[in-house]
Design an enzyme around this catalytic site. Structure first.
Site, PDB file in Angstrom:
ATOM      1  N   GLU A  15      -7.576   6.867   9.757  1.00 61.92           N
ATOM      2  CA  GLU A  15      -8.522   5.937   9.150  1.00 61.92           C
ATOM      3  C   GLU A  15      -9.724   5.606  10.040  1.00 61.92           C
ATOM      4  O   GLU A  15     -10.097   4.431  10.138  1.00 61.92           O
ATOM      5  CB  GLU A  15      -7.773   4.655   8.778  1.00 61.92           C
ATOM      6  CG  GLU A  15      -7.225   3.825   9.971  1.00 61.92           C
ATOM      7  CD  GLU A  15      -5.819   4.197  10.424  1.00 61.92           C
ATOM      8  OE1 GLU A  15      -5.402   5.351  10.223  1.00 61.92           O
ATOM      9  OE2 GLU A  15      -5.140   3.324  10.998  1.00 61.92           O
ATOM     10  N   HIS A  37      -4.731   5.655   0.926  1.00 67.00           N
ATOM     11  CA  HIS A  37      -4.067   5.043   2.078  1.00 67.00           C
ATOM     12  C   HIS A  37      -5.061   4.805   3.224  1.00 67.00           C
ATOM     13  O   HIS A  37      -5.148   3.704   3.765  1.00 67.00           O
ATOM     14  CB  HIS A  37      -2.912   5.925   2.551  1.00 67.00           C
ATOM     15  CG  HIS A  37      -2.235   5.409   3.780  1.00 67.00           C
ATOM     16  ND1 HIS A  37      -1.115   4.614   3.735  1.00 67.00           N
ATOM     17  CD2 HIS A  37      -2.543   5.540   5.088  1.00 67.00           C
ATOM     18  CE1 HIS A  37      -0.752   4.283   4.963  1.00 67.00           C
ATOM     19  NE2 HIS A  37      -1.605   4.841   5.813  1.00 67.00           N
ATOM     20  N   GLU A  38      -5.811   5.824   3.568  1.00 68.31           N
ATOM     21  CA  GLU A  38      -6.745   5.675   4.702  1.00 68.31           C
ATOM     22  C   GLU A  38      -7.841   4.666   4.360  1.00 68.31           C
ATOM     23  O   GLU A  38      -8.251   3.874   5.206  1.00 68.31           O
ATOM     24  CB  GLU A  38      -7.349   7.030   5.089  1.00 68.31           C
ATOM     25  CG  GLU A  38      -6.332   8.136   5.411  1.00 68.31           C
ATOM     26  CD  GLU A  38      -5.210   7.727   6.354  1.00 68.31           C
ATOM     27  OE1 GLU A  38      -5.386   6.769   7.138  1.00 68.31           O
ATOM     28  OE2 GLU A  38      -4.135   8.356   6.303  1.00 68.31           O
ATOM     29  N   HIS A  54      -6.880   1.126   4.900  1.00 70.38           N
ATOM     30  CA  HIS A  54      -6.998   0.658   6.288  1.00 70.38           C
ATOM     31  C   HIS A  54      -8.354   0.001   6.577  1.00 70.38           C
ATOM     32  O   HIS A  54      -8.492  -0.687   7.590  1.00 70.38           O
ATOM     33  CB  HIS A  54      -6.797   1.823   7.256  1.00 70.38           C
ATOM     34  CG  HIS A  54      -5.360   2.184   7.498  1.00 70.38           C
ATOM     35  ND1 HIS A  54      -4.431   1.291   7.944  1.00 70.38           N
ATOM     36  CD2 HIS A  54      -4.711   3.378   7.378  1.00 70.38           C
ATOM     37  CE1 HIS A  54      -3.250   1.909   8.096  1.00 70.38           C
ATOM     38  NE2 HIS A  54      -3.402   3.174   7.747  1.00 70.38           N
ATOM     39  N   GLU A 108       0.305  -0.448   8.845  1.00 74.49           N
ATOM     40  CA  GLU A 108       0.768   0.611   7.939  1.00 74.49           C
ATOM     41  C   GLU A 108       1.509   0.092   6.704  1.00 74.49           C
ATOM     42  O   GLU A 108       1.377   0.661   5.626  1.00 74.49           O
ATOM     43  CB  GLU A 108       1.636   1.615   8.699  1.00 74.49           C
ATOM     44  CG  GLU A 108       0.890   2.340   9.829  1.00 74.49           C
ATOM     45  CD  GLU A 108      -0.305   3.148   9.356  1.00 74.49           C
ATOM     46  OE1 GLU A 108      -0.440   3.401   8.150  1.00 74.49           O
ATOM     47  OE2 GLU A 108      -1.134   3.530  10.228  1.00 74.49           O
ATOM     48  N   ASP A 149       3.789   6.301  19.821  1.00 75.35           N
ATOM     49  CA  ASP A 149       3.826   7.312  18.759  1.00 75.35           C
ATOM     50  C   ASP A 149       5.247   7.464  18.195  1.00 75.35           C
ATOM     51  O   ASP A 149       5.429   7.909  17.060  1.00 75.35           O
ATOM     52  CB  ASP A 149       3.320   8.674  19.259  1.00 75.35           C
ATOM     53  CG  ASP A 149       1.796   8.686  19.450  1.00 75.35           C
ATOM     54  OD1 ASP A 149       1.132   7.709  19.032  1.00 75.35           O
ATOM     55  OD2 ASP A 149       1.267   9.658  20.024  1.00 75.35           O
ATOM     56  N   TYR A 154       5.896   1.910   7.402  1.00 78.16           N
ATOM     57  CA  TYR A 154       5.142   2.208   6.182  1.00 78.16           C
ATOM     58  C   TYR A 154       5.872   1.697   4.941  1.00 78.16           C
ATOM     59  O   TYR A 154       5.367   0.859   4.206  1.00 78.16           O
ATOM     60  CB  TYR A 154       4.955   3.722   6.031  1.00 78.16           C
ATOM     61  CG  TYR A 154       4.004   4.344   7.012  1.00 78.16           C
ATOM     62  CD1 TYR A 154       4.411   4.631   8.311  1.00 78.16           C
ATOM     63  CD2 TYR A 154       2.701   4.660   6.660  1.00 78.16           C
ATOM     64  CE1 TYR A 154       3.541   5.217   9.219  1.00 78.16           C
ATOM     65  CE2 TYR A 154       1.823   5.240   7.562  1.00 78.16           C
ATOM     66  CZ  TYR A 154       2.239   5.522   8.835  1.00 78.16           C
ATOM     67  OH  TYR A 154       1.372   6.084   9.726  1.00 78.16           O
TER      68      TYR A 154
HETATM   69  N1  BES Z   1      -2.933   5.604  11.035  1.00 73.91           N
HETATM   70  C1  BES Z   1      -2.134   6.624  10.477  1.00 73.91           C
HETATM   71  C2  BES Z   1      -2.022   7.844  11.331  1.00 73.91           C
HETATM   72  C3  BES Z   1      -1.409   7.625  12.706  1.00 73.91           C
HETATM   73  C4  BES Z   1      -0.490   6.635  12.955  1.00 73.91           C
HETATM   74  C5  BES Z   1      -1.785   8.456  13.729  1.00 73.91           C
HETATM   75  C6  BES Z   1       0.025   6.463  14.236  1.00 73.91           C
HETATM   76  C7  BES Z   1      -1.262   8.293  14.992  1.00 73.91           C
HETATM   77  C8  BES Z   1      -0.351   7.286  15.248  1.00 73.91           C
HETATM   78  C9  BES Z   1      -2.637   7.038   9.094  1.00 73.91           C
HETATM   79  O1  BES Z   1      -3.189   5.998   8.368  1.00 73.91           O
HETATM   80  C10 BES Z   1      -1.459   7.528   8.315  1.00 73.91           C
HETATM   81  O2  BES Z   1      -0.588   6.746   8.085  1.00 73.91           O
HETATM   82  N2  BES Z   1      -1.435   8.791   7.927  1.00 73.91           N
HETATM   83  C11 BES Z   1      -0.341   9.375   7.176  1.00 73.91           C
HETATM   84  C12 BES Z   1      -0.708   9.585   5.753  1.00 73.91           C
HETATM   85  C13 BES Z   1      -0.435   8.442   4.838  1.00 73.91           C
HETATM   86  C14 BES Z   1      -0.753   8.834   3.409  1.00 73.91           C
HETATM   87  C15 BES Z   1       0.960   7.890   4.943  1.00 73.91           C
HETATM   88  C16 BES Z   1      -0.046  10.732   7.759  1.00 73.91           C
HETATM   89  O3  BES Z   1      -0.794  11.187   8.615  1.00 73.91           O
HETATM   90  O4  BES Z   1       0.922  11.357   7.327  1.00 73.91           O
HETATM   91 ZN    ZN Z   2      -1.845   4.578   7.750  1.00 79.97          ZN
END
Ligand code: BES
Ligand code: ZN
Length: 629
Positions: free
Chosen positions: A298, A322-323, A326, A345, A400, A408
């Protein structure tokens, strides 16, 4: 009764350390909200000296994969501090020089020291400053293997013509290319001069001020946490999808991408209707090369996304919803520490559902929620108890590691229960106020809960009594009262799948003609695993799943081909693992392969070839799965 319950809730939250005394006193006020918490994933001490603005001047040199230049940090001493050093986070940076100025000119060298390298946190950069220092300049370069950057050869891009560079800062990778207070509790404005080859386009999570002779100027005037600073450089073109939205991609996929996401303007309007104006100006989408390790990221004004969501039928637009969500939850109101990640999330996942419902209808939103719930249930069956808690303890761990379905999907279920209990109108109005109240602040779980107790729960204690807040936030698993989602369309698919698996129908008789991605995923996921080879053949013969152009369906099918040892799909499996770097897709494939000796050998052979093309984060993640024989 209700009152007792409220007191119990407060007592339980205090016991869990979730309601600090300052928060109790400051109920409903935000003055304390960005103090009084400690981020275990940063060496910095923003309570003493705080960075307010970052000015970058960086050169991207593709030949030797070097990003180098200067970072000018504008600082502010806090709480009467006079002599504390500025402590920054770094990881694998080479520091050439540091100097400071009291007025932004007339820089004088200052003493600095780089601490020893912690495997998770990197190295603290301690800079000793004169009391009146206002700006600190650091001359440095990032490692070619910086954890937050991926440098790509032309062969790894869609068009195979130009090299590519992009950043991925969340959670704590900003420090691998910027010396910074790399904590989500610190907010900075930034500007940048990026020097890159003239044939390439440079983009950042900021307003593009202009480009002259390979120098691109950017400015982000709203305060954001460092994990939202982002950069991409490559052979990138733009196609508008509306007055304030558009898609960036490589020329060969631009048209397809612009069609897939042609509803972006509607998505923005849908959230604005719920939670108030979009505050970031433009909302654009950048489609990255296939090695991008996430689905989406995001970055403000410019969401980064995997090309695996281009399905050809808009069925995976939920990722953009989703993004985009954010832009309220996460970018406007930010988790203060990574233990509060579910605030980003869980809220974004809840809002994503609301956007999908508004733009694509209730049934689409329900199908997505049912699939997400299955994923969560699977996580809850297999994860350690400590990883099932929304307010997760990440001390001594890589943040991470906290990126599971728990923050989520469990987070979104918590909010959905509150919505269903208080009613949409009340909850929508409450969330809108929440975003206004905490706009451009970083807050902890306790601050959020405190606000909710006062602004929502206290108004209707009888309703509040039905929500087991402590259990949601601080205990593993799901409360028994967690909402259940049912999708009629997916239930019909499930029946069809069971009939086929039981041999009652032929694949050719399945009512699959108009199945969406979600229906296909449901069909494949509810089948027994592994399927017998003749059944795999029947499905593949009828639906050509091995050749599916939809990466979400292909990924699901490939997992089944590994479980069933269905060899005809292995060439496709190999080429998928060689090109796609999205961790959500490749990690389960490697894990499935590692379950048998032949599979493990295949995994090792493919990974040895694929690894150099993966993002550094994905390389490390797969290293933990594919172990040498
Ligand atoms: N912010 C996250 C991606 C993220 C989280 C990157 C933690 C590094 C560390 C992003 O908003 C996200 O949740 N992406 C998901 C997709 C979403 C539709 C659930 C993904 O990348 O799968
Ligand atoms: Zn996210």
């Amino acid at each position: 009764m209700a009152n007792i319950n409220r007191r119990e809730a407060i007592a339980a939250l205090s016991a869990a350390g979730l309601l600090g005394s300052c928060n109790r006193k400051q109920a409903g006020s935000h003055q304390m909200s960005n103090q009084g918490f400690h981020d275990v994933h940063s060496f910095s001490r923003p309570d003493k000296v705080r960075v307010r603005h970052v000015a970058l001047d960086l050169t991207a040199s593709f030949g030797d994969r070097k990003l180098s230049g200067t970072a000018d940090l504008s600082i502010e001493r806090r709480n009467g501090d006079t002599g504390s050093p500025l402590i920054l986070d770094t990881r694998d940076l080479t520091i050439h020089h540091a100097e400071s100025s009291s007025d932004g000119s007339g820089f004088q060298p200052v003493k600095w020291a780089l601490g020893s390298r912690d495997a998770i946190l990197g190295s603290a950069l301690t800079i000793h400053l004169p009391e009146n220092a206002k700006v600190v300049r650091i001359v440095y370069e990032a490692s070619p293997r910086a954890s937050g950057l991926q440098w790509l050869e032309p062969s790894q891009t869609a068009d195979k013509k130009q090299p590519y560079l992009y950043s991925q800062n969340e959670s704590i990778h900003a420090r691998s290319w910027i010396p910074i207070q790399d904590s989500p509790g610190v907010r900075v404005t930034y500007n940048a001069h990026i020097h890159s080859p003239e044939s390439l386009t440079a983009l950042m999570s900021a307003d593009h001020k202009g480009s002259e002779q390979g120098v691109h100027r950017f400015s982000m005037e709203l305060p954001i946490p460092p994990y939202l600073i982002a950069l991409a450089i490559g052979g990138i073109r733009f196609s508008p999808t509306g007055p304030r939205t558009g898609v960036y991609a490589e020329p060969s996929i631009l048209k397809k991408a612009a069609w897939e996401f042609s509803d972006m303007e509607k998505l923005v309007e849908a959230v604005e209707k719920l939670y108030g104006p979009y505050r970031w100006g433009r909302y654009d989408l950048l489609i990255l090369p296939p090695s991008f390790p996430f689905g989406g990221m995001e970055n403000p004004r410019l969401t980064f996304a995997t090309p695996t969501v281009i399905a050809g039928d808009k069925s995976l637009v939920g990722l953009v919803s989703h993004e985009l969500a954010h832009s309220w939850s996460g970018n406007l109101v930010t988790n203060a520490t990574w233990s509060d990640f579910w605030l980003n999330e869980g809220f974004a996942t809840y809002i994503e559902g609301r956007i999908q419902e508004a733009v694509y209808g209730r049934e689409q939103a329900l199908m997505e929620q049912v699939l997400a719930r299955r994923q969560l249930d699977h996580d809850l069956e297999t994860f350690d108890k400590r990883d099932q808690i929304l307010h997760i303890d990440l001390e001594g761990r890589d943040p991470d590691d906290g990126t599971t379905d728990v923050p989520y999907v469990k987070g979104a279920l918590f909010l959905r229960q509150i919505e269903q209990t208080f009613g949409r109108d009340r909850f929508d109005a409450y969330l809108k106020r929440y975003f206004d109240h905490f706009a451009f602040q970083s807050i902890t779980t306790s601050t959020m809960l405190d606000y909710m107790l006062h602004q929502l729960f206290d108004k209707q204690p009888d309703l509040a009594a039905r929500i087991p807040v402590h259990e949601w936030v601080s205990e593993p698993g799901l409360p028994a009262s967690a909402p259940r989602t049912v999708s009629d369309r997916l239930e019909a698919v499930e029946r069809a799948a069971r009939d086929w698996a039981a041999g009652k129908t032929k694949a050719s008789a399945l009512p699959s003609k108009n199945w969406s991605t979600q229906e296909w995923l449901e069909f494949l996921q509810v089948l027994p695993s592994p399927l017998a080879t003749p059944q795999m053949k029947e499905l593949d013969g009828q639906f050509h799943l091995t050749r599916s152009g939809n990466d979400e369906i292909l990924d699901q099918w490939l997992k089944m081909t590994v479980a069933a040892n269905y060899r005809p799909a292995y060439p496709q499996l190999k080429s998928f693992l060689m090109t796609v770097g999205r961790m959500k897709m490749i990690k389960p494939l490697y894990a499935e392969l590692m379950k048998t000796p032949e599979g493990a050998q295949f995994a090792r052979d493919v990974f040895a070839k694929a690894r150099p093309g993966y993002h550094p984060i994905a390389q490390t993640a797969v290293d933990k799965i594919v172990k040498p024989a």
